[in-house]
Design an enzyme around this catalytic site. Structure first.
Site, PDB file in Angstrom:
ATOM      1  N   ARG A 173      57.213 -17.317  11.945  1.00 12.02           N
ATOM      2  CA  ARG A 173      57.227 -16.852  13.336  1.00 12.02           C
ATOM      3  C   ARG A 173      58.323 -15.816  13.581  1.00 12.02           C
ATOM      4  O   ARG A 173      58.286 -15.086  14.554  1.00 12.02           O
ATOM      5  CB  ARG A 173      57.417 -18.048  14.292  1.00 12.02           C
ATOM      6  CG  ARG A 173      56.184 -18.918  14.426  1.00 12.02           C
ATOM      7  CD  ARG A 173      56.515 -20.240  15.088  1.00 12.02           C
ATOM      8  NE  ARG A 173      57.231 -21.131  14.181  1.00 12.02           N
ATOM      9  CZ  ARG A 173      57.710 -22.315  14.518  1.00 12.02           C
ATOM     10  NH1 ARG A 173      57.563 -22.755  15.761  1.00 12.02           N
ATOM     11  NH2 ARG A 173      58.341 -23.066  13.645  1.00 12.02           N
TER      12      ARG A 173
ATOM     13  N   GLY B 212      57.684 -29.869   3.312  1.00 13.41           N
ATOM     14  CA  GLY B 212      58.301 -30.608   4.411  1.00 13.41           C
ATOM     15  C   GLY B 212      59.744 -30.973   4.128  1.00 13.41           C
ATOM     16  O   GLY B 212      60.232 -30.843   3.000  1.00 13.41           O
TER      17      GLY B 212
ATOM     18  N   LYS C 138      88.956   8.143   4.345  1.00 15.62           N
ATOM     19  CA  LYS C 138      88.262   7.248   3.406  1.00 15.62           C
ATOM     20  C   LYS C 138      89.162   6.914   2.231  1.00 15.62           C
ATOM     21  O   LYS C 138      89.769   7.821   1.653  1.00 15.62           O
ATOM     22  CB  LYS C 138      86.980   7.919   2.898  1.00 15.62           C
ATOM     23  CG  LYS C 138      86.150   7.012   2.024  1.00 15.62           C
ATOM     24  CD  LYS C 138      85.365   7.760   0.957  1.00 15.62           C
ATOM     25  CE  LYS C 138      86.183   7.899  -0.296  1.00 15.62           C
ATOM     26  NZ  LYS C 138      85.476   8.545  -1.399  1.00 15.62           N
TER      27      LYS C 138
HETATM   28  C1  UD1 Z   1      62.586 -30.260  12.232  1.00 19.44           C
HETATM   29  C2  UD1 Z   1      62.452 -31.776  12.488  1.00 19.44           C
HETATM   30  C3  UD1 Z   1      62.406 -32.011  13.985  1.00 19.44           C
HETATM   31  C4  UD1 Z   1      63.652 -31.449  14.632  1.00 19.44           C
HETATM   32  C5  UD1 Z   1      63.812 -29.976  14.287  1.00 19.44           C
HETATM   33  C6  UD1 Z   1      65.168 -29.476  14.769  1.00 19.44           C
HETATM   34  C7  UD1 Z   1      61.160 -32.708  10.624  1.00 19.44           C
HETATM   35  C8  UD1 Z   1      59.831 -33.229  10.192  1.00 19.44           C
HETATM   36  N1  UD1 Z   1      61.225 -32.255  11.869  1.00 19.44           N
HETATM   37  O1  UD1 Z   1      61.406 -29.656  12.753  1.00 19.44           O
HETATM   38  O2  UD1 Z   1      62.319 -33.398  14.251  1.00 19.44           O
HETATM   39  O3  UD1 Z   1      63.600 -31.603  16.046  1.00 19.44           O
HETATM   40  O4  UD1 Z   1      63.760 -29.771  12.860  1.00 19.44           O
HETATM   41  O5  UD1 Z   1      65.271 -28.104  14.578  1.00 19.44           O
HETATM   42  O6  UD1 Z   1      62.079 -32.753   9.870  1.00 19.44           O
HETATM   43  N2  UD1 Z   1      62.697 -26.646   5.296  1.00 19.44           N
HETATM   44  C9  UD1 Z   1      62.770 -26.666   3.920  1.00 19.44           C
HETATM   45  N3  UD1 Z   1      61.691 -27.058   3.194  1.00 19.44           N
HETATM   46  C10 UD1 Z   1      60.521 -27.439   3.777  1.00 19.44           C
HETATM   47  C11 UD1 Z   1      60.443 -27.425   5.194  1.00 19.44           C
HETATM   48  C12 UD1 Z   1      61.549 -27.030   5.921  1.00 19.44           C
HETATM   49  O7  UD1 Z   1      63.798 -26.324   3.354  1.00 19.44           O
HETATM   50  O8  UD1 Z   1      59.594 -27.797   3.051  1.00 19.44           O
HETATM   51  C13 UD1 Z   1      63.876 -26.219   6.066  1.00 19.44           C
HETATM   52  C14 UD1 Z   1      63.651 -24.965   6.880  1.00 19.44           C
HETATM   53  O9  UD1 Z   1      64.066 -23.824   6.166  1.00 19.44           O
HETATM   54  C15 UD1 Z   1      64.537 -25.196   8.102  1.00 19.44           C
HETATM   55  C16 UD1 Z   1      64.609 -26.717   8.214  1.00 19.44           C
HETATM   56  O10 UD1 Z   1      64.193 -27.237   6.989  1.00 19.44           O
HETATM   57  O11 UD1 Z   1      65.839 -24.693   7.901  1.00 19.44           O
HETATM   58  C17 UD1 Z   1      63.742 -27.256   9.323  1.00 19.44           C
HETATM   59  O12 UD1 Z   1      62.408 -26.882   9.077  1.00 19.44           O
HETATM   60  P1  UD1 Z   1      61.436 -26.468  10.229  1.00 19.44           P
HETATM   61  O13 UD1 Z   1      60.113 -26.189   9.655  1.00 19.44           O
HETATM   62  O14 UD1 Z   1      62.055 -25.419  11.087  1.00 19.44           O
HETATM   63  O15 UD1 Z   1      61.365 -27.864  11.030  1.00 19.44           O
HETATM   64  P2  UD1 Z   1      61.021 -28.088  12.536  1.00 19.44           P
HETATM   65  O16 UD1 Z   1      59.554 -27.982  12.709  1.00 19.44           O
HETATM   66  O17 UD1 Z   1      61.871 -27.230  13.377  1.00 19.44           O
END
Ligand code: UD1
Ligand code: CA
Length: 463
Positions: A16, A78, A351
């Protein structure tokens, strides 16, 4: 020994955000979000850190450097799957607690991290979730409580209508007891609407196993602010810009108005310094007391001493001493040292040079790759010719020298102590101390030259 460690989740792409970089490297106040998070861990004294990288991992690895270990998550399945990728890191910290957080939520502060650890230790919890109450909880995981205790976290995409009304949200940061976390990690299954391994499912699993799940509810809703798109990112910048400037005001820094003023979080500014509109201070910049910075100035990774004035000027990776006056319209490029009481006037570029104390470079001059002594005077339009198309060479200008207007100094060349150069000279040989170096044709005048040439000329205005 401090047995606590941290895992920072940073493998996501951030579709996004529509950036050509991993989302966690998008900047808030010119500092990548991941940098904010790593620093918060550092300030909380969590020295063993592990960053989970995936999307464009090489960029993340490059940024992280030696501030954390890296593990790779090649397929993003995830947040629990990401933590699982750091299993061997966890096994090395089996007797401690791990702080797990997201690389895209920059405002988690050490105060919150430490207060949550306190609760976690007191309750001997398997997990302590850092939560906040926010007005618009859309998109966040919601905290489900029963008799006041947390029983589950439900993601937006899986939530029932009445659960969507809950305003207490999961910040995405937690303390886990490492041993307890390792025991349940493999029990987390992707049985949800996103077909992902949710770290948030740990709460339910702990409770099923008769372990304690706790919450640290922060009164500061900002700590949960993350950025998924450009609008969020703008909001983070906007919100924190004002917070930071107000902090500076409380510490005695003066702002007349905030138009175009952007200051990065690691900048330091001394008391009574005045920041004028259009001033951008970035990186590890330190500004001393009683300075006037701006209008329209940009200073990056530089040090400015006390009582200096920087007006409509850009300064990069340089050091400026006390009572220096620069501008308007100057460019101080990397690796320059400007000693105290120097005056650098309009349209001057410096510089990779040292400019000695009390020297004046007042107008339209380029000083590159040069060692300039004390009390030197540059006339208008002096150019150091430091580049021969292949190599760079240095000029040395000793104390008290007087460089005439429009002098070219062809490096390598030395202008001795108290020596002069004649205006308009192209100096290719060293000038000894106290000598005058002059290199130009002798003037001759052709008498009456224009009388014939201009005969019959029509003047716009009668003489
Ligand atoms: C996550 C939480 C949510 C919380 C929110 C806060 C979960 C299932 N949900 O949701 O409850 O309110 O953060 O911001 O945990 N990432 C990885 N590997 C993956 C997926 C994600 O490294 O496979 C990292 C992303 O880079 C990011 C972070 O984890 O920095 C959170 O991932 P994102 O997909 O933004 O989670 P949210 O949907 O925001
Ligand atoms: Ca997020």
């Amino acid at each position: 020994m401090n047995k606590n460690c941290a895992i920072i989740l940073a493998a996501g792409e951030g579709k996004r955000m529509d950036s050509n970089m991993p989302k966690v490297l998008c900047e808030v106040l010119f500092k990548p979000m991941l940098g904010w998070v790593i620093d918060a861990c550092e300030h909380s004294n969590i020295n063993d850190r592990c960053v989970v990288a995936g999307f464009q991992a090489e960029k993340v690895i490059d940024f992280v450097g030696d501030s954390a270990q890296i593990v790779l998550q090649n397929e993003r399945r995830g947040t629990a799957h990401a933590v699982k990728c750091a299993k061997s890191f966890l096994e090395q910290h089996i007797d401690g607690n791990v702080f797990v957080c997201c690389g895209d939520s920059p405002f988690l502060c050490e105060k919150t991290i430490m207060a949550a650890l306190d609760v976690h230790n007191k309750e001997k919890a398997a997990v302590t979730v850092i939560t906040a109450n926010i007005e618009n909880p859309y998109g966040y995981g919601r905290i489900i409580r029963k008799n006041g205790r947390i029983v589950a976290i439900v993601e937006e995409k899986d939530a029932q209508d009445e659960e969507k009304n809950i305003c207490e949200i999961n910040s995405g940061a937690y303390w886990f007891c490492v041993k307890d976390l390792l025991e349940i990690l493999d029990d987390i299954k992707p049985l949800n609407n996103q077909n992902e391994y949710y770290l948030t499912d740990a709460v339910k699993l702990f409770i099923n196993n008769k372990k304690t799940a706790s919450v640290y509810l922060s009164q500061n809703s900002l700590i949960a602010m993350g950025a998924n798109d450009r609008l969020n990112l703008f909001k983070l910048n906007d919100v924190y810009r004002k917070i930071l400037i107000e902090k500076f005001m409380k510490d005695g820094v003066e702002f007349l108005c905030l138009d175009g003023v952007i200051i990065s979080p690691d900048v330091k500014i001394g008391k009574r310094t005045k920041i004028l509109p259009g001033t951008i201070l970035k990186g590890n910049t330190v500004i001393g007391e009683d300075c006037v910075i701006g209008p329209n100035s940009l200073i990056e990774d530089s040090i400015v001493g006390k009582g200096s004035i920087i007006n409509s000027t850009q300064v990069y990776q340089s050091q400026i001493d006390n009572n220096v006056k620069i501008g308007p319209f100057c460019h101080i490029r990397p690796n320059s040292t400007i000693c105290h009481s120097v005056k650098i006037g309009d349209f001057v570029e410096v510089k990779n040079s040292e400019i000695g104390a009390g020297t004046a470079i007042s107008h339209l001059t380029y000083v590159g790759d040069s060692d300039v002594g004390k009390n030197v005077n540059f006339g208008c339009g002096v150019v150091t010719i430091n580049y021969d198309g292949v190599n760079k060479h240095r000029c040395k200008i000793e104390d008290g020298a007087f460089i005439g207007c429009n002098t070219n100094l062809v490096a390598p060349v030395v202008i001795g102590k108290d020596a002069y150069t004649g205006a308009g000279s192209t100096i290719t040989k060293n000038v000894p101390s106290y000598a005058l170096g002059i290199e130009r044709g002798k003037q001759c005048n052709v008498d009456g030259f224009s009388k014939k040439k201009l005969a019959g000329r029509k003047l716009k205005v009668k003489e």
